[in-house]
Scaffold this motif. Sequence first.
Motif, PDB file in Angstrom:
ATOM      1  N   ALA A 143       0.608  -1.233   0.067  1.00 40.87           N
ATOM      2  CA  ALA A 143       0.170  -0.015  -0.054  1.00 40.87           C
ATOM      3  C   ALA A 143       0.912   1.357   0.139  1.00 40.87           C
ATOM      4  CB  ALA A 143      -0.739   0.078   1.221  1.00 40.87           C
ATOM      5  N   ASP A 173      -8.678  -0.651  -5.844  1.00 36.48           N
ATOM      6  CA  ASP A 173      -8.139  -1.947  -5.699  1.00 36.48           C
ATOM      7  C   ASP A 173      -8.847  -2.940  -6.302  1.00 36.48           C
ATOM      8  OD1 ASP A 173      -6.854  -4.046  -4.530  1.00 36.48           O
ATOM      9  OD2 ASP A 173      -7.266  -3.642  -2.473  1.00 36.48           O
ATOM     10  N   ALA A 188      -9.248  -7.136  -4.638  1.00 34.35           N
ATOM     11  CA  ALA A 188      -9.239  -6.571  -3.211  1.00 34.35           C
ATOM     12  C   ALA A 188      -9.188  -7.798  -2.201  1.00 34.35           C
ATOM     13  CB  ALA A 188     -10.348  -5.591  -2.939  1.00 34.35           C
ATOM     14  N   GLY A 216      -9.552  -7.932   1.641  1.00 34.00           N
ATOM     15  CA  GLY A 216      -9.179  -6.282   1.886  1.00 34.00           C
ATOM     16  C   GLY A 216      -8.154  -5.906   2.884  1.00 34.00           C
ATOM     17  N   LYS A 259      -5.022  -5.033   2.063  1.00 38.81           N
ATOM     18  CA  LYS A 259      -4.232  -3.866   1.574  1.00 38.81           C
ATOM     19  C   LYS A 259      -5.190  -2.648   1.376  1.00 38.81           C
ATOM     20  CE  LYS A 259      -0.920  -6.797  -0.493  1.00 38.81           C
ATOM     21  NZ  LYS A 259      -1.802  -8.292  -0.362  1.00 38.81           N
ATOM     22  N   THR A 260      -6.556  -3.166   1.089  1.00 39.98           N
ATOM     23  CA  THR A 260      -7.560  -1.954   1.010  1.00 39.98           C
ATOM     24  C   THR A 260      -7.763  -1.202   2.210  1.00 39.98           C
ATOM     25  OG1 THR A 260      -8.765  -3.449  -0.341  1.00 39.98           O
ATOM     26  CG2 THR A 260     -10.168  -1.430   0.309  1.00 39.98           C
ATOM     27  N   ILE A 288     -12.009   4.948  -2.188  1.00 41.43           N
ATOM     28  CA  ILE A 288     -11.560   3.599  -2.786  1.00 41.43           C
ATOM     29  C   ILE A 288     -12.388   2.829  -3.021  1.00 41.43           C
ATOM     30  CG2 ILE A 288     -10.077   1.480  -1.898  1.00 41.43           C
ATOM     31  CD1 ILE A 288      -9.070   3.038   0.437  1.00 41.43           C
ATOM     32  N   ALA A 330     -13.257  -0.946  -3.941  1.00 45.60           N
ATOM     33  CA  ALA A 330     -12.695  -2.279  -3.784  1.00 45.60           C
ATOM     34  C   ALA A 330     -13.386  -3.145  -4.646  1.00 45.60           C
ATOM     35  CB  ALA A 330     -12.760  -2.552  -2.232  1.00 45.60           C
ATOM     36  N   ASP A 359     -13.485  -7.256  -6.768  1.00 43.29           N
ATOM     37  CA  ASP A 359     -13.096  -8.632  -6.979  1.00 43.29           C
ATOM     38  C   ASP A 359     -14.210  -9.163  -7.643  1.00 43.29           C
ATOM     39  OD1 ASP A 359     -10.707 -10.142  -4.995  1.00 43.29           O
ATOM     40  OD2 ASP A 359     -12.463 -11.449  -5.578  1.00 43.29           O
ATOM     41  N   LEU A 374     -14.874  -7.878   3.724  1.00 41.36           N
ATOM     42  CA  LEU A 374     -14.146  -6.748   3.811  1.00 41.36           C
ATOM     43  C   LEU A 374     -14.984  -5.658   4.378  1.00 41.36           C
ATOM     44  CD1 LEU A 374     -11.894  -4.449   3.187  1.00 41.36           C
ATOM     45  CD2 LEU A 374     -12.832  -4.458   0.826  1.00 41.36           C
ATOM     46  N   ILE A 425     -14.625   3.237   1.473  1.00 44.57           N
ATOM     47  CA  ILE A 425     -14.513   2.191   0.484  1.00 44.57           C
ATOM     48  C   ILE A 425     -15.884   1.902  -0.037  1.00 44.57           C
ATOM     49  CG2 ILE A 425     -13.925  -0.269   0.325  1.00 44.57           C
ATOM     50  CD1 ILE A 425     -12.206   0.069   2.880  1.00 44.57           C
ATOM     51  N   MET A 446     -17.531  -0.760  -2.581  1.00 41.78           N
ATOM     52  CA  MET A 446     -17.427  -2.137  -2.932  1.00 41.78           C
ATOM     53  C   MET A 446     -17.926  -2.799  -4.367  1.00 41.78           C
ATOM     54  SD  MET A 446     -17.081  -3.939   0.708  1.00 41.78           S
ATOM     55  CE  MET A 446     -16.696  -2.882   1.754  1.00 41.78           C
TER      56      MET A 446
END
Length: 403
Positions: free
Chosen positions: A217, A230, A233, A236, A238-239, A252, A254, A256, A265, A277, A279
Amino acid sequence: MRLHRNLCFAVIDGLHKIFNEGEYADKVIQQLLKRDKRWGSRDRGFVAETVYEIVRYQRLYAEIANVKAPYDRDNLWRIFAVWATLKGIKLPDWKYFTDTPSRKIKGRFDELSKIRKYRESIPDWIDELGSKELGETEWTKEIAKQNEQADVILRVNTLKTNKKDLQLKLQSEDIETETLPNHPYALKLKERANVFMTEAFKDGWFEVQDASSQLVADFLDVKPGMKVVDVCAGAGGKTLHLASLMENKGQIIAMDIYESKLKKLKIRARRNGVHNIEMKVIDSTKPIKKLHGKADRLLIDAPCSGLGVLRRNPDAKWKLQPEFVENIKQTQQEVLEQYSKMVKSGGKMVYATCSVLPSENQKQVEKFLTSETGKEFSLIKDKKILAHKSGFDGFYMALLEKK
């Protein structure tokens, strides 16, 4: 050390699930530890560490025991007897241990320990691949380190506390930690402990994250107020680190392909006090196309062979197949090609893996930079982390800038 029957049976049951039913070691151990409420921390430690150790050295122990997979329960007891003998543990007079040839076991161990693929207990193809990519000397050191038990490393959540206060809080719960040079957010446990039961964890003061993983990060060079994506992710780790580096400011996204991971996450973000965040599940090319040219920063924590984190996932070396490694390289190229289009002009991205193979790392970046999409990028810097040099997980990260 005295062996207790119920603990040994738990180990054998766990090994059966991992070796014969293909279950993941960490999941199996979680189930085993809930098996008997009367077990203390020492009992649980014995079960978890013995299972991991036998999984780690499966090939060596099975060779010494002269048994072949799939292992029936008698064979698993033979493997267990090899482990106990080599540890210097006196075998009780249970029927499973009759005729255990202790002297022969030690002699065979000395003999096989001279051959790397047995000593480090790895499949032939991984041994050949590692020595081909890293060279004999480097690979010998790296795979030896990858067979050691990993330390427990915490990452302080700077949105809620600082390293000093976290250390004091953990100390009040009888957990001693130490700081790590060149890892500004890391604390290492002096002794293994179940940190998930602590008040500090429940209050969101830290996450468990390896020291090498914590550098990713930071490498992305984020600032509060940026739009950061990300794209792989997962759950998460690193998120959440990016969110704390951005002081909860900015956005952010995130993403996936697995919704179940993003749900985890969401729970972690709540505990961490993170609220910047959003998602998104990658269920088609639409969510990616919508973000073309929009991201100040992009993190691609790419799917990989995981050959840098075998200390944490020792069963992975038995589950991994050569064709998977070949296919994953193709996926890495596609991911770089498609997702890099989200970066705006002047923006930056990090390509990272938890592999030690140059073919998944430097070579992928080189290949990308010569592609049509990659020509718009230049490499600012990269970092290769080997476990035997750092003492932590094997990792690779490359920072690229869009011209």
